[in-house]
Design a protein around this motif. Structure first.
Motif, PDB file in Angstrom:
ATOM      1  N   LYS A  15       0.824  -1.213   0.000  1.00 32.51           N
ATOM      2  CA  LYS A  15       0.000   0.000   0.000  1.00 32.51           C
ATOM      3  C   LYS A  15       0.858   1.264   0.000  1.00 32.51           C
ATOM      4  O   LYS A  15       0.425   2.306  -0.482  1.00 32.51           O
ATOM      5  CB  LYS A  15      -0.943   0.008   1.206  1.00 32.51           C
ATOM      6  N   ASN A  16       2.076   1.161   0.543  1.00 33.97           N
ATOM      7  CA  ASN A  16       2.968   2.318   0.600  1.00 33.97           C
ATOM      8  C   ASN A  16       3.787   2.509  -0.674  1.00 33.97           C
ATOM      9  O   ASN A  16       4.527   3.486  -0.788  1.00 33.97           O
ATOM     10  CB  ASN A  16       3.899   2.215   1.811  1.00 33.97           C
ATOM     11  N   MET A  17       3.682   1.592  -1.620  1.00 37.54           N
ATOM     12  CA  MET A  17       4.399   1.719  -2.893  1.00 37.54           C
ATOM     13  C   MET A  17       3.771   2.836  -3.731  1.00 37.54           C
ATOM     14  O   MET A  17       2.564   3.063  -3.673  1.00 37.54           O
ATOM     15  CB  MET A  17       4.327   0.424  -3.704  1.00 37.54           C
ATOM     16  N   THR A  18       4.603   3.484  -4.516  1.00 39.37           N
ATOM     17  CA  THR A  18       4.066   4.427  -5.490  1.00 39.37           C
ATOM     18  C   THR A  18       3.392   3.624  -6.598  1.00 39.37           C
ATOM     19  O   THR A  18       3.630   2.418  -6.737  1.00 39.37           O
ATOM     20  CB  THR A  18       5.181   5.292  -6.104  1.00 39.37           C
ATOM     21  N   GLN A  19       2.575   4.291  -7.392  1.00 40.64           N
ATOM     22  CA  GLN A  19       1.926   3.598  -8.511  1.00 40.64           C
ATOM     23  C   GLN A  19       2.970   3.034  -9.467  1.00 40.64           C
ATOM     24  O   GLN A  19       2.826   1.924  -9.969  1.00 40.64           O
ATOM     25  CB  GLN A  19       0.969   4.535  -9.250  1.00 40.64           C
ATOM     26  N   ALA A  20       4.049   3.786  -9.690  1.00 38.67           N
ATOM     27  CA  ALA A  20       5.110   3.313 -10.591  1.00 38.67           C
ATOM     28  C   ALA A  20       5.791   2.058 -10.031  1.00 38.67           C
ATOM     29  O   ALA A  20       6.083   1.123 -10.785  1.00 38.67           O
ATOM     30  CB  ALA A  20       6.142   4.417 -10.820  1.00 38.67           C
ATOM     31  N   GLU A  21       6.041   2.018  -8.720  1.00 38.73           N
ATOM     32  CA  GLU A  21       6.651   0.835  -8.105  1.00 38.73           C
ATOM     33  C   GLU A  21       5.705  -0.368  -8.201  1.00 38.73           C
ATOM     34  O   GLU A  21       6.139  -1.487  -8.498  1.00 38.73           O
ATOM     35  CB  GLU A  21       6.992   1.112  -6.642  1.00 38.73           C
ATOM     36  N   TRP A  22       4.423  -0.129  -7.931  1.00 41.41           N
ATOM     37  CA  TRP A  22       3.419  -1.196  -8.002  1.00 41.41           C
ATOM     38  C   TRP A  22       3.308  -1.737  -9.424  1.00 41.41           C
ATOM     39  O   TRP A  22       3.280  -2.950  -9.640  1.00 41.41           O
ATOM     40  CB  TRP A  22       2.083  -0.666  -7.494  1.00 41.41           C
ATOM     41  N   ASP A  23       3.253  -0.837 -10.402  1.00 43.06           N
ATOM     42  CA  ASP A  23       3.175  -1.250 -11.806  1.00 43.06           C
ATOM     43  C   ASP A  23       4.411  -2.045 -12.212  1.00 43.06           C
ATOM     44  O   ASP A  23       4.300  -3.057 -12.914  1.00 43.06           O
ATOM     45  CB  ASP A  23       3.010  -0.034 -12.720  1.00 43.06           C
ATOM     46  N   ALA A  24       5.578  -1.619 -11.754  1.00 43.89           N
ATOM     47  CA  ALA A  24       6.825  -2.325 -12.084  1.00 43.89           C
ATOM     48  C   ALA A  24       6.806  -3.744 -11.505  1.00 43.89           C
ATOM     49  O   ALA A  24       7.195  -4.701 -12.178  1.00 43.89           O
ATOM     50  CB  ALA A  24       8.030  -1.548 -11.573  1.00 43.89           C
ATOM     51  N   LEU A  25       6.350  -3.880 -10.266  1.00 42.41           N
ATOM     52  CA  LEU A  25       6.269  -5.205  -9.642  1.00 42.41           C
ATOM     53  C   LEU A  25       5.294  -6.096 -10.402  1.00 42.41           C
ATOM     54  O   LEU A  25       5.590  -7.259 -10.678  1.00 42.41           O
ATOM     55  CB  LEU A  25       5.850  -5.081  -8.178  1.00 42.41           C
ATOM     56  N   ASN A  26       4.129  -5.556 -10.763  1.00 40.92           N
ATOM     57  CA  ASN A  26       3.156  -6.350 -11.520  1.00 40.92           C
ATOM     58  C   ASN A  26       3.700  -6.750 -12.887  1.00 40.92           C
ATOM     59  O   ASN A  26       3.476  -7.880 -13.333  1.00 40.92           O
ATOM     60  CB  ASN A  26       1.834  -5.589 -11.650  1.00 40.92           C
ATOM     61  N   ASN A  27       4.430  -5.868 -13.539  1.00 42.43           N
ATOM     62  CA  ASN A  27       5.047  -6.210 -14.826  1.00 42.43           C
ATOM     63  C   ASN A  27       6.098  -7.301 -14.660  1.00 42.43           C
ATOM     64  O   ASN A  27       6.231  -8.180 -15.518  1.00 42.43           O
ATOM     65  CB  ASN A  27       5.632  -4.968 -15.491  1.00 42.43           C
ATOM     66  N   GLU A  28       6.842  -7.270 -13.548  1.00 47.30           N
ATOM     67  CA  GLU A  28       7.805  -8.337 -13.260  1.00 47.30           C
ATOM     68  C   GLU A  28       7.091  -9.671 -13.079  1.00 47.30           C
ATOM     69  O   GLU A  28       7.569 -10.711 -13.530  1.00 47.30           O
ATOM     70  CB  GLU A  28       8.591  -8.031 -11.984  1.00 47.30           C
ATOM     71  N   CYS A  29       5.948  -9.644 -12.391  1.00 42.81           N
ATOM     72  CA  CYS A  29       5.174 -10.879 -12.173  1.00 42.81           C
ATOM     73  C   CYS A  29       4.671 -11.441 -13.498  1.00 42.81           C
ATOM     74  O   CYS A  29       4.731 -12.658 -13.718  1.00 42.81           O
ATOM     75  CB  CYS A  29       4.003 -10.613 -11.227  1.00 42.81           C
ATOM     76  N   ILE A  30       4.210 -10.565 -14.372  1.00 43.45           N
ATOM     77  CA  ILE A  30       3.735 -11.008 -15.688  1.00 43.45           C
ATOM     78  C   ILE A  30       4.883 -11.625 -16.478  1.00 43.45           C
ATOM     79  O   ILE A  30       4.736 -12.689 -17.091  1.00 43.45           O
ATOM     80  CB  ILE A  30       3.085  -9.833 -16.444  1.00 43.45           C
ATOM     81  N   ALA A  31       6.058 -10.990 -16.427  1.00 34.51           N
ATOM     82  CA  ALA A  31       7.232 -11.523 -17.130  1.00 34.51           C
ATOM     83  C   ALA A  31       7.666 -12.862 -16.527  1.00 34.51           C
ATOM     84  O   ALA A  31       8.067 -13.780 -17.252  1.00 34.51           O
ATOM     85  CB  ALA A  31       8.376 -10.516 -17.081  1.00 34.51           C
ATOM     86  N   CYS A  32       7.568 -12.980 -15.207  1.00 30.95           N
ATOM     87  CA  CYS A  32       7.910 -14.239 -14.535  1.00 30.95           C
ATOM     88  C   CYS A  32       6.996 -15.358 -15.022  1.00 30.95           C
ATOM     89  O   CYS A  32       7.469 -16.448 -15.369  1.00 30.95           O
ATOM     90  CB  CYS A  32       7.794 -14.060 -13.022  1.00 30.95           C
ATOM     91  N   VAL A  33       5.696 -15.099 -15.073  1.00 26.15           N
ATOM     92  CA  VAL A  33       4.738 -16.099 -15.555  1.00 26.15           C
ATOM     93  C   VAL A  33       5.024 -16.452 -17.006  1.00 26.15           C
ATOM     94  O   VAL A  33       4.990 -17.631 -17.387  1.00 26.15           O
ATOM     95  CB  VAL A  33       3.284 -15.613 -15.367  1.00 26.15           C
ATOM     96  N   ASP A  34       5.329 -15.454 -17.825  1.00 29.81           N
ATOM     97  CA  ASP A  34       5.671 -15.723 -19.234  1.00 29.81           C
ATOM     98  C   ASP A  34       6.864 -16.672 -19.333  1.00 29.81           C
ATOM     99  O   ASP A  34       6.838 -17.634 -20.100  1.00 29.81           O
ATOM    100  CB  ASP A  34       5.972 -14.426 -19.987  1.00 29.81           C
TER     101      ASP A  34
END
Length: 122
Positions: A15-34
């Motif tokens: 919850k304390n992450m910036t939107q950019a940090e949150w988006d970056a983490l979610n993009n990493e998760c998507i890349a991990c799944v790929d």
């Protein structure tokens, strides 16, 4: 063998992450799944909504009761899961190291127990 990788982290950190940090983490998760999909190890997975959306159901003596929230108060909350296929515990540990939220919390890894059901040969 299938392994369930349960991802836990402290929701307050997220919850304390910036939107950019949150988006970056979610993009990493998507890349991990790929990557896990391309290597043939990914079976299924999904992120979960936060614990304030959880309901815990119990059935005792044939009577159901539901309470708001998760089963227990903990420092880290269940955030999602990855179902992976791996040859061994050693291999699944190497695969789970790539799950990005592990940097913020933990990943509990458990072998899936196959149930034997009459008539279907499982």
């Amino acid at each position: 063998m299938k392994y369930l990788c349960l991802v836990y982290y402290d929701e307050q950190i997220m919850k304390n992450m910036t939107q950019a940090e949150w988006d970056a983490l979610n993009n990493e998760c998507i890349a991990c799944v790929d990557g896990l999909t391309q290597s043939g190890h990914f079976v299924d997975g999904a992120p979960l909504q936060t614990t304030d959306t959880a309901i815990t159901l119990r059935v005792r003596n044939g009577k159901a009761s539901a309470t708001d929230g998760p089963f227990a108060e903990t420092k880290e909350q269940l955030a999602g899961f990855y179902m992976l296929e791996a040859e061994s515990q050693k291999e699944v540990l190497k695969l789970a190291e790539k799950i990005p939220p592990a940097r913020y919390g933990s990943v509990e890894i458990r072998p899936v127990r196959e149930l034997l059901v009459e008539g279907n040969g499982l």
